[in-house]
Design a protein around this motif. Structure first.
Motif, short mmCIF file in Angstrom:
data_model
loop_
_atom_site.label_atom_id
_atom_site.label_comp_id
_atom_site.label_asym_id
_atom_site.label_seq_id
_atom_site.Cartn_x
_atom_site.Cartn_y
_atom_site.Cartn_z
N ALA A 1 -20.18 0.78 29.41
CA ALA A 1 -21.40 0.00 29.60
C ALA A 1 -21.39 -1.24 28.72
CB ALA A 1 -22.62 0.87 29.28
N ILE A 2 -20.94 -1.08 27.45
CA ILE A 2 -20.86 -2.22 26.54
C ILE A 2 -19.81 -3.21 27.03
CG2 ILE A 2 -20.21 -2.94 24.20
CD1 ILE A 2 -21.37 -0.28 23.21
N PHE A 3 -18.68 -2.69 27.53
CA PHE A 3 -17.60 -3.55 28.02
C PHE A 3 -18.07 -4.39 29.20
CE2 PHE A 3 -14.02 -4.31 30.91
CZ PHE A 3 -13.19 -5.04 30.06
N ASN A 4 -18.88 -3.76 30.08
CA ASN A 4 -19.37 -4.48 31.24
C ASN A 4 -20.12 -5.73 30.83
OD1 ASN A 4 -18.48 -2.97 33.43
ND2 ASN A 4 -20.10 -1.47 33.21
N ILE A 5 -20.92 -5.62 29.74
CA ILE A 5 -21.72 -6.74 29.29
C ILE A 5 -20.86 -7.74 28.52
CG2 ILE A 5 -23.67 -7.42 27.84
CD1 ILE A 5 -24.89 -4.66 28.40
N CYS A 6 -20.07 -7.23 27.58
CA CYS A 6 -19.27 -8.11 26.73
C CYS A 6 -18.21 -8.87 27.51
CB CYS A 6 -18.60 -7.30 25.62
SG CYS A 6 -19.77 -6.63 24.42
N ASN A 7 -17.75 -8.28 28.61
CA ASN A 7 -16.69 -8.91 29.38
C ASN A 7 -17.15 -10.23 30.00
OD1 ASN A 7 -14.00 -8.79 30.24
ND2 ASN A 7 -14.59 -8.07 32.25
N GLY A 8 -18.47 -10.44 30.04
CA GLY A 8 -19.00 -11.68 30.59
C GLY A 8 -18.98 -12.83 29.61
N GLN A 9 -18.47 -12.61 28.41
CA GLN A 9 -18.49 -13.65 27.39
C GLN A 9 -17.52 -14.79 27.70
OE1 GLN A 9 -17.86 -11.62 23.67
NE2 GLN A 9 -19.99 -10.91 23.55
N GLY A 10 -16.62 -14.59 28.65
CA GLY A 10 -15.71 -15.67 29.02
C GLY A 10 -16.37 -16.72 29.89
N LEU A 11 -17.59 -16.45 30.34
CA LEU A 11 -18.34 -17.39 31.16
C LEU A 11 -19.13 -18.34 30.28
CD1 LEU A 11 -19.80 -14.91 33.82
CD2 LEU A 11 -17.60 -16.09 33.86
N LYS A 12 -19.40 -19.53 30.81
CA LYS A 12 -20.24 -20.46 30.05
C LYS A 12 -20.87 -21.48 30.99
CE LYS A 12 -16.56 -23.77 28.81
NZ LYS A 12 -15.88 -24.44 27.67
N LEU A 13 -21.98 -22.03 30.54
CA LEU A 13 -22.63 -23.09 31.29
C LEU A 13 -21.78 -24.34 31.20
CD1 LEU A 13 -26.33 -22.53 30.11
CD2 LEU A 13 -25.29 -21.78 32.25
N GLY A 14 -21.74 -25.10 32.28
CA GLY A 14 -20.96 -26.34 32.29
C GLY A 14 -19.46 -26.12 32.28
#
Length: 323
Positions: A15-28
């Motif tokens: 569950a934590i990995f699912n959320i943290c894995n999105g850290q490679g995304l960014k605005l712009g």
């Protein structure tokens, strides 16, 4: 006992990995490589929805179905290959429309920025823009997803929560993707737009427990109304999920659920839990609704599930095929 503790540790980690894995995304994310991508997607989506407003709901649903299977990697867009039925061929996805719309948007983006923007990112943007065009909320979409290379119909069948799930099953399904109970009740609000075939809920009207009965969770007047529209064997008729405003994204869904008029078992199930019940009734009656703000937040969170970033996956040239 040891096995149970071990299972819980793994579950929490995932569950934590699912959320943290999105850290490679960014605005712009495409500021330098394709600065006009959001404007291009918004313009083309507006053309599509202007011509076919009922496509907004399937396009939003497509993003949800993509993220719940292998994460938000565009795998729902892939066509089947020899000996491998794809996600879009799975029963839960056979009623989804709009794949050609994503292809259309991708084609326009490719002309401007060839080989730069992923199909997964385009799907996330189209879902946002389609919602906004039906007077729904706006949210900033973090970008940088890469496209997956695998799509399997069986995985879709086992990962997508069906309309007959009860509240316990729904909470477990969402938790497995790193989404909490509030995300569940908020994202269920997407049923404020769109339609459903009678076959998705007719058992609630005619044969709920196998003895020709009706689901007691449904308002009796609503049952009578639905029976007028749907015969027991009807597989073609479409019914509005939020009667009267199914082309407008608003809080009307919660008013319907509060009146015991949720079309699916999964809608009615929201009244069976203290937290989801309270949220339903708050949005159904509150003049200062928080639904739009909450929906935007949960969509951003959902859009980060198990994303591929960096050197993972690929940037597909066409969304239906791997490179």
């Amino acid at each position: 006992m040891a096995f149970t503790k071990h299972f819980l540790v793994i579950f929490v980690f995932l569950a934590i990995f699912n959320i943290c894995n999105g850290q490679g995304l960014k605005l712009g994310f495409y500021k330098k490589t394709c600065p006009s991508v959001e404007a291009i997607v918004q313009k083309e989506t507006a053309r599509i929805i202007s011509a076919a407003p009922t496509l907004a709901a399937p396009l939003l649903r497509m993003h949800f179905h993509d993220c719940f299977v292998r994460g938000c990697d565009g795998s729902v867009l892939l066509n089947a290959t020899n000996n491998n039925p794809a996600e879009k061929d799975s029963i839960p996805n056979q009623s989804i429309r709009g794949f050609e719309s994503i292809d259309r948007v991708k084609s326009v983006v490719e002309k401007q920025c060839p080989g730069v923007v992923s199909c997964a990112d385009i799907l996330a943007l189209v879902a946002r823009d389609a919602t906004l065009l039906l007077k729904g909320p706006f949210w900033k979409v973090p970008l940088g997803r890469r496209d997956g290379r695998v799509s399997n119909s069986t995985e879709a069948l086992f990962n997508l929560p069906p309309p007959f799930f009860n509240i316990t099953q729904l909470k477990a399904s969402f938790a497995s993707k790193g989404l909490n109970t509030k995300d569940l009740v908020v994202l269920s609000g997407s049923h404020t737009i769109g339609t459903s075939h009678c076959s998705s809920f007719s058992s609630r009207l005619y044969n709920f427990t196998g003895v020709g009965d009706t689901d007691p969770a449904l308002d009796s007047n609503y049952v009578t109304n639905l029976r007028r529209k749907c015969s027991p064997t009807d597989t073609t008729t479409l019914v509005e999920m939020d009667p009267g405003s199914f082309k407008t994204f608003d809080e009307g869904y919660y008013a319907q659920v509060a009146k015991r008029r949720g079309l699916f078992t999964s809608d009615s199930a929201l009244l069976a839990d203290r937290k989801t019940n309270a949220y339903v009734r708050l949005q159904a009656t509150s003049k200062g609704s928080t639904f739009f703000k909450d929906f935007a937040k949960s969509m951003v969170k959902m859009g980060k599930i198990d994303v591929l970033t960096g050197n993972q996956g690929e940037i597909r040239r066409t969304c239906a095929f791997v490179n």
